[in-house]
Each structure stands twice: as C-alpha cells, then as structure tokens.
Design an enzyme around this catalytic site. Structure first.
Site, PDB file in Angstrom:
ATOM      1  N   GLY A  12       0.791  -1.235   0.000  1.00 52.83           N
ATOM      2  CA  GLY A  12       0.000   0.000   0.000  1.00 52.83           C
ATOM      3  C   GLY A  12       0.816   1.274   0.000  1.00 52.83           C
ATOM      4  O   GLY A  12       0.332   2.315   0.457  1.00 52.83           O
ATOM      5  N   SER A  13       2.028   1.240  -0.542  1.00 57.36           N
ATOM      6  CA  SER A  13       2.822   2.476  -0.553  1.00 57.36           C
ATOM      7  C   SER A  13       2.197   3.521  -1.487  1.00 57.36           C
ATOM      8  O   SER A  13       2.255   4.723  -1.208  1.00 57.36           O
ATOM      9  CB  SER A  13       4.279   2.202  -0.935  1.00 57.36           C
ATOM     10  OG  SER A  13       4.377   1.768  -2.271  1.00 57.36           O
ATOM     11  N   ASN A  14       1.582   3.069  -2.569  1.00 53.40           N
ATOM     12  CA  ASN A  14       0.878   4.027  -3.441  1.00 53.40           C
ATOM     13  C   ASN A  14      -0.361   4.588  -2.741  1.00 53.40           C
ATOM     14  O   ASN A  14      -0.647   5.782  -2.838  1.00 53.40           O
ATOM     15  CB  ASN A  14       0.484   3.362  -4.762  1.00 53.40           C
ATOM     16  CG  ASN A  14       1.612   3.384  -5.757  1.00 53.40           C
ATOM     17  OD1 ASN A  14       1.901   4.405  -6.345  1.00 53.40           O
ATOM     18  ND2 ASN A  14       2.289   2.257  -5.910  1.00 53.40           N
ATOM     19  N   LYS A  65     -16.721 -15.023  -8.087  1.00 52.48           N
ATOM     20  CA  LYS A  65     -16.199 -13.671  -8.284  1.00 52.48           C
ATOM     21  C   LYS A  65     -17.325 -12.653  -8.496  1.00 52.48           C
ATOM     22  O   LYS A  65     -17.227 -11.502  -8.100  1.00 52.48           O
ATOM     23  CB  LYS A  65     -15.255 -13.692  -9.496  1.00 52.48           C
ATOM     24  CG  LYS A  65     -14.423 -12.449  -9.694  1.00 52.48           C
ATOM     25  CD  LYS A  65     -13.070 -12.566  -9.039  1.00 52.48           C
ATOM     26  CE  LYS A  65     -12.246 -11.336  -9.144  1.00 52.48           C
ATOM     27  NZ  LYS A  65     -11.159 -11.393 -10.102  1.00 52.48           N
ATOM     28  N   MET A  90      -4.311  -7.214  -6.563  1.00 54.97           N
ATOM     29  CA  MET A  90      -3.786  -8.362  -7.300  1.00 54.97           C
ATOM     30  C   MET A  90      -4.865  -9.337  -7.768  1.00 54.97           C
ATOM     31  O   MET A  90      -4.710 -10.551  -7.634  1.00 54.97           O
ATOM     32  CB  MET A  90      -2.743  -9.091  -6.446  1.00 54.97           C
ATOM     33  CG  MET A  90      -1.566  -8.220  -6.049  1.00 54.97           C
ATOM     34  SD  MET A  90      -0.787  -7.362  -7.440  1.00 54.97           S
ATOM     35  CE  MET A  90       0.138  -8.715  -8.130  1.00 54.97           C
ATOM     36  N   ILE A  93     -10.357  -7.256 -12.396  1.00 56.96           N
ATOM     37  CA  ILE A  93     -11.677  -6.636 -12.234  1.00 56.96           C
ATOM     38  C   ILE A  93     -12.583  -7.225 -13.322  1.00 56.96           C
ATOM     39  O   ILE A  93     -12.150  -7.396 -14.464  1.00 56.96           O
ATOM     40  CB  ILE A  93     -11.561  -5.108 -12.426  1.00 56.96           C
ATOM     41  CG1 ILE A  93     -10.622  -4.491 -11.383  1.00 56.96           C
ATOM     42  CG2 ILE A  93     -12.919  -4.438 -12.409  1.00 56.96           C
ATOM     43  CD1 ILE A  93     -11.210  -4.200 -10.057  1.00 56.96           C
ATOM     44  N   ASN A 107      -5.678   1.962 -13.293  1.00 65.12           N
ATOM     45  CA  ASN A 107      -4.655   1.124 -12.656  1.00 65.12           C
ATOM     46  C   ASN A 107      -3.277   1.739 -12.849  1.00 65.12           C
ATOM     47  O   ASN A 107      -3.051   2.496 -13.796  1.00 65.12           O
ATOM     48  CB  ASN A 107      -4.686  -0.277 -13.282  1.00 65.12           C
ATOM     49  CG  ASN A 107      -3.699  -1.227 -12.636  1.00 65.12           C
ATOM     50  OD1 ASN A 107      -3.495  -1.208 -11.412  1.00 65.12           O
ATOM     51  ND2 ASN A 107      -3.057  -2.064 -13.439  1.00 65.12           N
ATOM     52  N   HIS A 109       0.677   0.352 -13.268  1.00 64.86           N
ATOM     53  CA  HIS A 109       1.394  -0.903 -13.531  1.00 64.86           C
ATOM     54  C   HIS A 109       2.886  -0.607 -13.685  1.00 64.86           C
ATOM     55  O   HIS A 109       3.268   0.322 -14.405  1.00 64.86           O
ATOM     56  CB  HIS A 109       0.846  -1.543 -14.815  1.00 64.86           C
ATOM     57  CG  HIS A 109       1.546  -2.804 -15.169  1.00 64.86           C
ATOM     58  ND1 HIS A 109       1.282  -4.002 -14.540  1.00 64.86           N
ATOM     59  CD2 HIS A 109       2.542  -3.051 -16.054  1.00 64.86           C
ATOM     60  CE1 HIS A 109       2.076  -4.935 -15.036  1.00 64.86           C
ATOM     61  NE2 HIS A 109       2.840  -4.390 -15.957  1.00 64.86           N
TER      62      HIS A 109
HETATM   63  C1  GRF Z   1       3.079  -0.892  -7.607  1.00 63.01           C
HETATM   64  O1  GRF Z   1       4.395  -0.947  -8.034  1.00 63.01           O
HETATM   65  C2  GRF Z   1       2.111  -0.839  -8.758  1.00 63.01           C
HETATM   66  O2  GRF Z   1       2.700  -0.393  -9.933  1.00 63.01           O
HETATM   67  C3  GRF Z   1       1.713  -2.279  -8.931  1.00 63.01           C
HETATM   68  O3  GRF Z   1       1.765  -2.855  -7.672  1.00 63.01           O
HETATM   69  C4  GRF Z   1       2.676  -2.154  -6.845  1.00 63.01           C
HETATM   70  C5  GRF Z   1       1.972  -1.859  -5.572  1.00 63.01           C
HETATM   71  O4  GRF Z   1       2.825  -1.420  -4.586  1.00 63.01           O
HETATM   72  N1  GRF Z   1       0.417  -2.371  -9.572  1.00 63.01           N
HETATM   73  P1  GRF Z   1       2.224  -0.794  -3.256  1.00 63.01           P
HETATM   74  O5  GRF Z   1       1.298  -1.843  -2.642  1.00 63.01           O
HETATM   75  O6  GRF Z   1       1.487   0.451  -3.625  1.00 63.01           O
HETATM   76  O7  GRF Z   1       3.405  -0.537  -2.365  1.00 63.01           O
END
Ligand code: GRF
Length: 191
Positions: A12-14, A65, A90, A93, A107, A109
C-alpha cells in the site's frame, strides 16, 4: 470534489502517497475509502493509521467472483464513490464493476505497457535486459493491463540493479506522479 476508492492487496505504498496528498489538501477529493482483498495486508494498517475507512473482501467468503464484486459494488454505491484507483490490487476486475464504472477505473502498472504485462513486470523487464522501463497509468478493461494508456514515466535500468532496487526506483516515481494524475483525471484536465 468526488469520493474515490483505492483498491489494494499488499504493502500500500501508493495508497499511502495518495492519502498523504489528500491530507495535505492537494487532492481534489472529498473522501477516500480503501478496498482490500487480503487479510491484514499492510495497506489496511495504513488505513487504520490514517483514519481511512477500510472494507475487506475475501473472495473465499463468496460463491464466486460475481457475488464478490457485487458486494463490493454495494459498498461503492453506499459510499457514493465516483472513481476506483487500483494500487497493487492483485486480482482482475470483472464486468460487474467495469460496466458500472465506465472509464472510471484506473490502474498503475510497473512497466512501460504494452511491455511486461502481469504480476512479474519488474522481474521480466530485468530478465529481458531492457535499459529502460517505468510505470504506466491506464484505464482498466476486461483484459489484463490492456486498457488505454493515460500516462507513462520512464525509469532507467542500471547494470547492477536487482528486483528490489529497480522496484524501489519505479515506486519512487509512482508516488510522485499517481496522485497528480488522479487529480487531473478527476478534474477532467488533459494529462
Ligand atoms: C506498484 O508498483 C504498482 O505499480 C503495482 O503494484 C505495486 C503496488 O505497490 N500495480 P504498493 O502496494 O502500492 O506498495
């Protein structure tokens, strides 16, 4: 201002960088909720620490699903959510959400799509010995990592890179740009 949902499965760093910009009043967003599909993932802890509502859905608790996404949809409607931003979510959808959120699911990626789709994008780029990779922000459709591209940023690959060093450098860039692009999308500005 709109309400948005972040979908995450892991670290969840994003999610954190989006929340940080929200807390600094930089995001054109009224409310953020987090949707997770793994038990006790670190993204959920971040939601608790930042006072963000977190809904956890485990596919194994549902018949299929379809039923799983229908119950997510109910929460999104209850919370009056306008956009879904995937950030390390992960699982694919399906049309249940895609049809209700037309061009409203985005998304991020960690590769320059259409190269290196899938969950091992950073490793695949290294193995292929490309000298340039990066990340892509794109609309979500029913095929994996295939929707229309909104934004890309390149990251150089160094000779001594391993998966961890490269992933970290890509993520540093993701954290700088994702919330800015989210703002543009929400405001209807050109990216
Ligand atoms: C990110 O690098 C994103 O590009 C990919 O998954 C990773 C998620 O990282 N889809 P985080 O959970 O946000 O740290």
């Amino acid at each position: 201002m709109v309400n948005i949902a972040i979908f995450a499965s892991g670290n969840g760093s994003n999610f954190q960088s989006i929340v940080d910009s929200y807390k600094q009043n930089k995001l054109f967003v009224n409310k953020i909720i987090l949707i997770t599909n793994r038990k006790n993932c670190y993204a959920s802890q971040r939601a608790i620490d930042n006072n963000i509502k977190n809904y956890n859905f485990l596919l194994s608790n549902y018949k299929d699903k379809r039923e799983y996404e229908e119950s997510i949809l109910k929460v999104l409607q209850k919370e009056n959510i306008s956009y879904i931003f995937l950030a390390g979510y992960m699982t694919m959808i399906t049309d249940i959400l895609i049809n209700k959120f037309k061009n409203k699911i985005i998304n991020i990626h960690p590769s320059l799509l259409p190269s290196f789709k899938g969950k091992d994008a950073v490793r695949d780029a290294l193995n292929y010995k490309v000298y340039l990779t990066g990340f892509t922000i794109h609309y979500v459709n029913e095929e994996m990592d295939s929707g229309q591209i909104i934004f890309q940023k390149e990251v150089k690959v160094y000779k001594n890179d391993n998966i961890d060093t490269l992933r970290l450098r890509i993520q540093e860039q993701e954290h700088i740009y994702y919330w800015k692009i989210i703002n543009k999308i929400i405001k209807g500005e050109e990216v």
